[in-house]
Design a protein around this motif. Structure first.
Motif, PDB file in Angstrom:
ATOM      1  N   LYS A  28       7.515  -2.630  12.973  1.00  0.00           N
ATOM      2  CA  LYS A  28       6.722  -3.155  11.859  1.00  0.00           C
ATOM      3  C   LYS A  28       6.699  -4.683  11.857  1.00  0.00           C
ATOM      4  O   LYS A  28       5.682  -5.303  11.526  1.00  0.00           O
ATOM      5  CB  LYS A  28       7.264  -2.616  10.537  1.00  0.00           C
ATOM      6  N   THR A  31       4.320  -5.895  14.507  1.00  0.00           N
ATOM      7  CA  THR A  31       2.949  -5.767  14.013  1.00  0.00           C
ATOM      8  C   THR A  31       2.624  -6.911  13.052  1.00  0.00           C
ATOM      9  O   THR A  31       1.548  -7.514  13.120  1.00  0.00           O
ATOM     10  CB  THR A  31       2.763  -4.420  13.286  1.00  0.00           C
ATOM     11  N   ARG A  32       3.565  -7.224  12.174  1.00  0.00           N
ATOM     12  CA  ARG A  32       3.374  -8.324  11.223  1.00  0.00           C
ATOM     13  C   ARG A  32       3.229  -9.651  11.968  1.00  0.00           C
ATOM     14  O   ARG A  32       2.404 -10.502  11.612  1.00  0.00           O
ATOM     15  CB  ARG A  32       4.557  -8.373  10.256  1.00  0.00           C
ATOM     16  N   SER A  61       2.327  -8.320  21.597  1.00  0.00           N
ATOM     17  CA  SER A  61       1.585  -7.108  21.941  1.00  0.00           C
ATOM     18  C   SER A  61       2.270  -6.347  23.072  1.00  0.00           C
ATOM     19  O   SER A  61       2.402  -5.114  23.024  1.00  0.00           O
ATOM     20  CB  SER A  61       0.153  -7.476  22.341  1.00  0.00           C
ATOM     21  N   MET A  64       5.295  -4.570  21.784  1.00  0.00           N
ATOM     22  CA  MET A  64       4.929  -3.350  21.080  1.00  0.00           C
ATOM     23  C   MET A  64       4.683  -2.210  22.061  1.00  0.00           C
ATOM     24  O   MET A  64       5.115  -1.070  21.848  1.00  0.00           O
ATOM     25  CB  MET A  64       3.663  -3.594  20.250  1.00  0.00           C
ATOM     26  N   THR A  89      -1.320   4.080   8.728  1.00  0.00           N
ATOM     27  CA  THR A  89      -0.572   2.923   9.223  1.00  0.00           C
ATOM     28  C   THR A  89      -1.516   1.888   9.830  1.00  0.00           C
ATOM     29  O   THR A  89      -1.376   0.678   9.583  1.00  0.00           O
ATOM     30  CB  THR A  89       0.461   3.360  10.280  1.00  0.00           C
ATOM     31  N   CYS A  90      -2.477   2.351  10.629  1.00  0.00           N
ATOM     32  CA  CYS A  90      -3.442   1.442  11.249  1.00  0.00           C
ATOM     33  C   CYS A  90      -4.322   0.777  10.193  1.00  0.00           C
ATOM     34  O   CYS A  90      -4.655  -0.412  10.307  1.00  0.00           O
ATOM     35  CB  CYS A  90      -4.314   2.201  12.256  1.00  0.00           C
ATOM     36  N   MET A  93      -2.320  -1.981   8.596  1.00  0.00           N
ATOM     37  CA  MET A  93      -2.174  -3.095   9.533  1.00  0.00           C
ATOM     38  C   MET A  93      -3.440  -3.953   9.554  1.00  0.00           C
ATOM     39  O   MET A  93      -3.367  -5.184   9.492  1.00  0.00           O
ATOM     40  CB  MET A  93      -1.879  -2.565  10.935  1.00  0.00           C
ATOM     41  N   GLN A 126      -4.307   4.217  17.923  1.00  0.00           N
ATOM     42  CA  GLN A 126      -3.332   3.133  17.963  1.00  0.00           C
ATOM     43  C   GLN A 126      -3.781   1.978  18.853  1.00  0.00           C
ATOM     44  O   GLN A 126      -3.753   0.806  18.450  1.00  0.00           O
ATOM     45  CB  GLN A 126      -1.980   3.682  18.447  1.00  0.00           C
ATOM     46  N   LEU A 130      -5.111  -1.883  17.752  1.00  0.00           N
ATOM     47  CA  LEU A 130      -4.514  -3.132  18.228  1.00  0.00           C
ATOM     48  C   LEU A 130      -5.585  -4.077  18.770  1.00  0.00           C
ATOM     49  O   LEU A 130      -5.540  -5.291  18.540  1.00  0.00           O
ATOM     50  CB  LEU A 130      -3.464  -2.851  19.307  1.00  0.00           C
TER      51      LEU A 130
END
Length: 221
Positions: A28, A31-32, A61, A64, A89-90, A93, A126, A130
């Motif tokens: 997480k 991602t942040r 990236s 991840m 979740t996506c 984000m 996912q 991204l």
């Protein structure tokens, strides 16, 4: 035997706890970091600083991409997130960049997917998200759709608007994640493509039905 079972259960419990901790903390935060770095790069006019921020974005990236299979290997007994949970979740984000991810996926279609088809769909979601995070225009809307094109064969597509002011947006390659996804889809007997037309970018994956020949061979072995 009981001691062996206790040891195995204890090991699985520890692995699941580690997987959960990695998912809820490091994944997480990465991602942040991607979202923050992306925002800073957009607002910065200094070329050298923008380049450094771009390098940081790539590192985050890549981290991840490396972390995801580690979490999967550690998580021995915990259930996988559903398509709906991954979608949510996506959406959260992308919301940090004021990007809306709209789902045109009928719930009744999801229950008919095989495990392999569901895995491909979640990977499309996912990896595509991204790329949207990196290249889409702030304030835009991306749409993911799923439709049955033949009996038990589905096509999933993800479409979004590209921000042409972003460096590299005119020649999006998708990086390792989408290349790996393309190989996975093709190996399963499906078809994968990504298309850029003007300021629109689309990825499409055909999710084939399970191979009956392969299944019967597996049952006989």
């Amino acid at each position: 035997v009981k001691e062996e079972e206790k040891s195995r259960h204890a090991l699985e419990t520890i692995q699941d706890q580690l997987a959960t901790e990695l998912h809820d903390t490091l994944a997480k935060e990465l991602t942040r970091l991607l979202v923050i770095t992306r925002g800073l790069k957009e607002r910065n006019v200094d070329a050298s600083i923008s380049q450094e921020l771009g390098n940081l974005e790539v590192l985050a990236s890549n981290a991840m991409q490396s972390l995801r299979p580690i979490i999967s290997r550690l998580s021995v007994s915990s259930r996988e997130d559903s398509v709906e949970e991954i979608l949510q979740t996506c959406q959260v984000m992308l919301r940090d960049r004021n990007i809306t991810l709209q789902s045109d996926i009928a719930p009744e279609l999801l229950v008919t997917l095989s495990d392999n088809q569901r895995q491909i769909l979640t990977t499309v979601l996912q990896e595509g998200s991204l790329n949207i995070l990196k290249y889409a225009a702030a304030g835009s809307t991306a749409v993911i759709t799923l439709m049955e094109i033949e009996e038990q064969t589905f096509e999933c597509s993800l479409v979004n608007t590209i921000d042409n002011n972003i460096s590299g947006s005119s020649s999006i390659s998708g990086g390792y994640g989408l290349r790996h996804l393309a190989r996975t889809v093709n190996t399963a007997g499906g078809y994968f493509e990504q298309i850029t037309r003007g300021n629109m970018w689309m990825i499409s994956a055909v999710l084939p039905q399970e191979n009956p020949v392969a299944d019967s061979t597996k049952e006989q072995s």
